[in-house]
Design an enzyme around this catalytic site. Sequence first.
Site, short mmCIF file in Angstrom:
data_model
loop_
_atom_site.label_atom_id
_atom_site.label_comp_id
_atom_site.label_asym_id
_atom_site.label_seq_id
_atom_site.Cartn_x
_atom_site.Cartn_y
_atom_site.Cartn_z
N ARG A 22 -7.81 -4.70 -2.83
CA ARG A 22 -7.44 -3.80 -3.71
C ARG A 22 -8.49 -3.37 -5.12
O ARG A 22 -7.93 -3.88 -6.00
CB ARG A 22 -5.93 -3.95 -4.25
CG ARG A 22 -5.12 -3.95 -3.30
CD ARG A 22 -3.70 -4.07 -3.70
NE ARG A 22 -2.56 -4.75 -2.77
CZ ARG A 22 -2.30 -3.96 -1.74
NH1 ARG A 22 -2.43 -2.71 -1.74
NH2 ARG A 22 -1.56 -4.57 -0.92
N CYS A 42 0.83 -1.19 -0.07
CA CYS A 42 -0.13 0.00 -0.02
C CYS A 42 1.04 1.31 -0.02
O CYS A 42 0.47 2.04 -0.59
CB CYS A 42 -0.87 0.09 1.34
SG CYS A 42 -1.95 -1.29 1.19
#
Length: 229
Positions: free
Chosen positions: A137, A54
Site C-alpha cells: 500500500r 482494499c
Amino acid sequence: MVEVEYEQIRMPLIGDDAPSFTAVTTQGQINFPEDYKGKWVILFSHPADFTPVCTTEFMTFASMQEEFREMNTELIGLSIDSVFSHIAWLKRIEEKIEYKGMKNLEIKFPVIEDLRMDVAKKYGMIQPKASTTQAVRAVFIIDPEAKIRTILYYPQSTGRNMQEIKRIVTALQKNAAEKVATPANWQPGDDVIIPAPNSMEAVKERIGKPEENMYCLDWFLCFKKDSKK
C-alpha cells in the site's frame, strides 16, 4: 539454506521528478505526468482487486473524490490486475457493497492495469519480502510540477487513513502558497510555523519587530495565526 536474490529497484525519493509512464486504466489511457499538468496527484497502489481492506479503502477514496478535486488534486489507483478485473470489482463495489453508510459509490478516478509491474517497479511498490506478485500500500503525493512531495508505505494488513492523506496535501499546499511549516498534529485552521531566521541580524529583527499575528516561544520557534481564521 538457499539465498533468494531479489531484483534491485531504486524507488524515487522526496524531491525527485515523479517517474513518467503511459498506462491503460479504467478511465482510458493516461500519460503521466503530461495529463496532470498543474494538478496535485495522489498515486496509490493496492495489493489486489476483490480484497477486503482494499475495498474499504477504495470506497473511502471514492466518497472523497470531490473533496480532493476541490483541492486541485486527482487520484490514481494501481494494482497488478487487469483492467477487466478492475472494472468488475469497481462495479461490484458500486452495486453491492455498503460500508459505514457509504453505498452506490461510482469510482471515477483511473485505476491502472499493471500486469507487467512496469509502473509498480518504477515507484518501488513491489516489496519482495512482502510479495513478488502484489504491490504494497504505497502512496505518492506529487505536486503540480511533477515533483514527489510525500511518500507513505503501509503493509498489506493495514488500511490507510484517507483523512491523514488529505491533511498532508492541505499542509503541502499551504507550504507552497505561504512558505510556512506545520507543527505536530496540525489541522487546517491551526497556527503555523514561520521558518527560523538564518542570521544573527535576522534574529535581532524578529525579536525587535515581530510580524503581525506572530508570537514566539523562542527565537527559532515562532508561530503565525492562520490567515483564514
